[in-house]
Design an enzyme around this catalytic site. Sequence first.
Site, mmCIF file in Angstrom:
data_model
loop_
_atom_site.group_PDB
_atom_site.id
_atom_site.type_symbol
_atom_site.label_atom_id
_atom_site.label_comp_id
_atom_site.label_asym_id
_atom_site.label_seq_id
_atom_site.Cartn_x
_atom_site.Cartn_y
_atom_site.Cartn_z
ATOM 1 N N GLU A 47 0.861 -1.199 0.000
ATOM 2 C CA GLU A 47 0.000 0.000 0.000
ATOM 3 C C GLU A 47 0.896 1.248 0.000
ATOM 4 O OE1 GLU A 47 -1.575 0.807 3.935
ATOM 5 O OE2 GLU A 47 -3.373 1.762 3.131
ATOM 6 N N ASN A 107 -6.936 6.439 -1.644
ATOM 7 C CA ASN A 107 -5.873 5.476 -1.381
ATOM 8 C C ASN A 107 -6.132 4.331 -2.357
ATOM 9 O OD1 ASN A 107 -4.127 3.568 -0.362
ATOM 10 N ND2 ASN A 107 -4.584 4.001 1.783
ATOM 11 N N LYS A 124 -9.530 2.314 -1.896
ATOM 12 C CA LYS A 124 -9.753 1.748 -0.552
ATOM 13 C C LYS A 124 -11.093 2.191 0.043
ATOM 14 C CE LYS A 124 -7.126 1.325 3.810
ATOM 15 N NZ LYS A 124 -5.835 1.729 4.427
ATOM 16 N N GLU A 143 -5.958 8.742 7.774
ATOM 17 C CA GLU A 143 -6.540 8.320 6.482
ATOM 18 C C GLU A 143 -7.938 8.897 6.292
ATOM 19 O OE1 GLU A 143 -5.874 4.506 4.641
ATOM 20 O OE2 GLU A 143 -4.810 3.892 6.436
ATOM 21 N N CYS A 169 -4.959 -2.917 2.782
ATOM 22 C CA CYS A 169 -4.681 -2.870 4.223
ATOM 23 C C CYS A 169 -5.895 -3.142 5.116
ATOM 24 C CB CYS A 169 -4.004 -1.561 4.604
ATOM 25 S SG CYS A 169 -3.284 -1.668 6.258
ATOM 26 N N ASN A 194 0.214 -1.098 5.386
ATOM 27 C CA ASN A 194 1.143 -0.417 6.311
ATOM 28 C C ASN A 194 0.472 -0.537 7.672
ATOM 29 O OD1 ASN A 194 3.235 1.813 4.890
ATOM 30 N ND2 ASN A 194 1.476 1.299 3.617
HETATM 31 N N1 CDT Z 1 -3.007 1.364 6.428
HETATM 32 C C1 CDT Z 1 -3.940 0.811 7.248
HETATM 33 O O1 CDT Z 1 -5.086 0.641 6.876
HETATM 34 N N2 CDT Z 1 -3.516 0.462 8.503
HETATM 35 C C2 CDT Z 1 -4.382 -0.029 9.517
HETATM 36 C C3 CDT Z 1 -3.789 0.320 10.819
HETATM 37 C C4 CDT Z 1 -4.692 0.104 11.964
HETATM 38 S S1 CDT Z 1 -5.926 1.257 12.151
HETATM 39 C C5 CDT Z 1 -5.189 2.692 12.686
HETATM 40 C C6 CDT Z 1 -4.601 -1.527 9.464
HETATM 41 O O2 CDT Z 1 -5.752 -1.953 9.524
HETATM 42 O O3 CDT Z 1 -3.643 -2.296 9.413
#
Ligand code: CDT
Length: 300
Positions: A47, A107, A124, A143, A169, A194
């Site tokens: 991502e 995204n 996304k 985000e 993600c 990420n």
């Molecule tokens: N990039 C992304 O969606 N990361 C989220 C982090 C946790 S929520 C702050 C994930 O679901 O992995």
Amino acid sequence: MNRKFIAAAAQLGPIGADEPRSSAVSRMISLLREAHSRGAKLVVFPELALTSFFPRWFITNDDELAGWFESEMPSTDTQLLFDEAARLGIAFYLGYAEKTKDNHFFNTSILVDNTANIVGKYRKIHLPGHQENESWRPFQHLEKRYFEKGNLGFPVFDALGGKVGMCICNDRRWPETWRVLALGGAELVVLGYNTPLHYPPAPEHDHLQYFHNELCVQAGAYQNGLWAISVAKAGLEEGCELIGGSMITAPTGEVVARAATVGDEVITALIDLDRCAEIRRNIFDFAQHRQPDDYAAIVK
Ligand code: CDT
């Protein structure tokens, strides 16, 4: 077309805030060549693979914020990746921050075929985090501030002799993502992530980050009888530890390849799309056993 091919997850280590896209692209080209040397026909990148994970910063200047986005794809920097992938005859998935011509911000991920044509796009849908600066956090997850919810649904594309779906993600944590893609016919789901090791609102879950990643991807693959390739941007990025754990998962839910580092790393596995039938003709034969009349609450 042959429904058996070698696929690669190309995990990236951290990308610095001041690291130019040209550097990230050159690292990706090295991974692409490594994947090619192992016979890969598909390479999956993370991502937001071209830059540092900028939603961790509260950015108030619009020009500065726009600087993290791509207003064209391929761009001057990514053209080199497209060219090298076409030269090697490799299809790829790439995540990036998309700014549209009419000023919308997503995204996004794309699926590029082995002749450098963009054959699929996903934006996304499950955007995690928060909208306002929360100064108590050691790092932000903005985000919800910087991106709009994706407006393309969960499309499935004809590619690599089968049906390929994408997500990004946080989407992987939602069973609905996998089921909607499976109902669209997906036999392979590709995704980048990420994921910080530290989750500020519930730090008591920090030690479960790798487990929850595996739990979701393996369940998504098994419960829908499809392959999954899930790929991290990993390691200590600008003071924020991101999990690794990139995997290739079979329709049985078994992990057939797994990254061993939190740096730039290629893992590969043989994907046989016909193996989806092992699950789909049996325990999860949707036509025979699924009971949608009793699932109405899910979409209310
Ligand atoms: N990039 C992304 O969606 N990361 C989220 C982090 C946790 S929520 C702050 C994930 O679901 O992995």
